[in-house]
Design a protein around this motif. Sequence first.
Motif, short mmCIF file in Angstrom:
data_model
loop_
_atom_site.label_atom_id
_atom_site.label_comp_id
_atom_site.label_asym_id
_atom_site.label_seq_id
_atom_site.Cartn_x
_atom_site.Cartn_y
_atom_site.Cartn_z
N PRO A 14 1.13 -1.05 -0.23
CA PRO A 14 0.14 0.09 -0.07
C PRO A 14 1.13 1.33 -0.04
O PRO A 14 0.42 2.23 -0.68
CB PRO A 14 -0.71 -0.13 1.21
N ILE A 15 2.03 1.27 0.67
CA ILE A 15 2.88 2.53 0.79
C ILE A 15 3.55 2.49 -0.71
O ILE A 15 3.68 3.78 -1.06
CB ILE A 15 3.83 2.25 1.80
N ASP A 16 3.92 1.64 -1.29
CA ASP A 16 4.62 1.75 -2.75
C ASP A 16 3.31 2.34 -3.57
O ASP A 16 3.71 3.11 -4.45
CB ASP A 16 4.95 0.30 -3.05
N GLU A 17 2.20 1.91 -3.36
CA GLU A 17 1.10 2.25 -4.43
C GLU A 17 0.92 3.81 -4.18
O GLU A 17 0.67 4.51 -5.13
CB GLU A 17 -0.15 1.49 -4.22
N PHE A 18 0.95 4.25 -3.03
CA PHE A 18 0.74 5.45 -2.56
C PHE A 18 1.95 6.43 -3.08
O PHE A 18 1.71 7.50 -3.40
CB PHE A 18 0.39 5.62 -1.07
N ALA A 19 3.10 5.80 -2.84
CA ALA A 19 4.18 6.68 -3.60
C ALA A 19 4.22 6.69 -5.01
O ALA A 19 4.63 7.86 -5.65
CB ALA A 19 5.47 6.04 -2.85
N ASN A 20 3.63 5.84 -5.75
CA ASN A 20 3.69 5.90 -7.18
C ASN A 20 2.63 6.81 -7.56
O ASN A 20 2.65 7.72 -8.43
CB ASN A 20 3.16 4.41 -7.83
N SER A 21 1.40 7.03 -6.76
CA SER A 21 0.35 7.92 -6.89
C SER A 21 1.07 9.38 -6.76
O SER A 21 0.67 10.07 -7.62
CB SER A 21 -0.85 7.57 -6.10
N ILE A 22 1.61 9.58 -5.91
CA ILE A 22 2.18 10.83 -5.44
C ILE A 22 3.17 11.33 -6.63
O ILE A 22 3.24 12.25 -7.03
CB ILE A 22 3.15 10.72 -4.16
N THR A 23 4.00 10.18 -7.11
CA THR A 23 5.00 10.54 -7.99
C THR A 23 3.98 11.19 -9.35
O THR A 23 4.58 11.88 -10.10
CB THR A 23 5.85 9.15 -8.29
N ASN A 24 3.21 10.22 -9.81
CA ASN A 24 2.59 10.66 -10.89
C ASN A 24 1.77 11.94 -10.72
O ASN A 24 1.96 12.75 -11.89
CB ASN A 24 1.36 9.40 -11.17
N VAL A 25 1.39 12.28 -9.57
CA VAL A 25 0.56 13.74 -9.47
C VAL A 25 1.73 14.56 -9.65
O VAL A 25 1.50 15.71 -10.25
CB VAL A 25 -0.08 13.60 -8.12
N SER A 26 2.84 14.42 -8.90
CA SER A 26 3.71 15.55 -8.99
C SER A 26 4.51 15.64 -10.31
O SER A 26 4.52 17.05 -10.75
CB SER A 26 5.11 15.04 -8.14
N LYS A 27 4.75 14.61 -11.06
CA LYS A 27 5.36 14.70 -12.67
C LYS A 27 4.24 15.44 -13.31
O LYS A 27 4.68 16.33 -14.23
CB LYS A 27 5.49 13.38 -13.04
N THR A 28 2.84 14.96 -13.03
CA THR A 28 1.85 15.93 -13.85
C THR A 28 1.85 17.47 -13.63
O THR A 28 1.88 18.30 -14.73
CB THR A 28 0.23 15.07 -13.77
N VAL A 29 1.90 17.76 -12.10
CA VAL A 29 1.78 19.04 -11.87
C VAL A 29 3.14 19.79 -12.50
O VAL A 29 2.95 21.04 -12.96
CB VAL A 29 1.68 19.27 -10.25
N TYR A 30 4.13 18.97 -12.31
CA TYR A 30 5.52 19.66 -12.95
C TYR A 30 5.35 19.98 -14.48
O TYR A 30 5.86 21.01 -14.87
CB TYR A 30 6.60 18.67 -12.38
N LYS A 31 5.07 19.09 -15.06
CA LYS A 31 5.00 19.22 -16.49
C LYS A 31 4.02 20.29 -16.98
O LYS A 31 4.12 21.15 -17.83
CB LYS A 31 4.38 17.77 -17.21
N THR A 32 2.65 20.29 -16.22
CA THR A 32 1.78 21.43 -16.55
C THR A 32 2.26 22.71 -16.12
O THR A 32 2.22 23.87 -17.13
CB THR A 32 0.55 21.36 -15.58
N LEU A 33 2.97 22.86 -14.85
CA LEU A 33 3.52 24.10 -14.54
C LEU A 33 4.71 24.77 -15.73
O LEU A 33 4.76 25.89 -15.97
CB LEU A 33 4.04 24.16 -13.08
N LYS A 34 5.33 23.81 -16.02
CA LYS A 34 6.73 24.17 -16.77
C LYS A 34 5.99 24.51 -18.16
O LYS A 34 6.66 25.26 -18.94
CB LYS A 34 7.61 22.72 -17.15
N LYS A 35 5.18 23.65 -18.62
CA LYS A 35 4.58 23.84 -20.21
C LYS A 35 3.90 25.40 -20.30
O LYS A 35 3.91 26.30 -20.90
CB LYS A 35 3.47 22.84 -20.49
N ASN A 36 2.96 25.70 -19.07
CA ASN A 36 2.15 26.81 -18.97
C ASN A 36 3.16 28.15 -18.31
O ASN A 36 2.78 29.34 -18.89
CB ASN A 36 0.95 26.67 -18.23
N PHE A 37 3.75 27.94 -17.36
CA PHE A 37 4.39 29.08 -16.63
C PHE A 37 5.83 28.96 -16.73
O PHE A 37 6.50 29.85 -16.16
CB PHE A 37 3.90 29.06 -15.24
N GLY A 38 6.46 28.40 -17.13
CA GLY A 38 8.07 28.13 -17.27
C GLY A 38 8.62 29.16 -17.79
O GLY A 38 9.48 29.66 -17.41
#
Length: 177
Positions: free
Chosen positions: A104-128
Amino acid sequence: MVVMKKKRILIVSAIVLLFLTVASAVTVISADGDTTTQPKVEKAGGVELKVKRFPISRYQANNEASDDLIKGAFVGLTNVTFSFAGNIVRVVDAGMDILYNLQPIDEFANSITNVSKTVYKTLKKNFGEALFIFTCAYVVYLFCVRGSIKEAMRRSILFICVMVIGGLWMSNAGYYM
């Protein structure tokens, strides 16, 4: 009046308990008539698991008196107690397995990684680009208008550090968590 009700409740409870004991004694039948089980040695992490040595379903009273009416009732009650204890062991064992499992901890960590990467790519694309232009303009403002080379260099290095640390965090958030 109250004493009579208590006596009736006590008598009815005793009759129901006796009925359940006799009924459980009648339903207790040994598995295939085989009363022996060879111990199985199972190790996990270098430790022998005592709970896996014998199957929990085999914990029952092995008594030839189970055919008698009174003695059989007590053997049946013993088997019901063993069965109840075996179910408790199964529930606790399953709970401990889930509690100390890292899945369960690994699944939670993978979810956090996916959310962080999506947020990072969106911010970089729109505001970088806008953030980079704003920072460069601020550094030029500090250098030209205020005349502070030291402050302009400090802000430039601080911006670079924030971008590097933020990028590392966003790309590896699940691992760090």
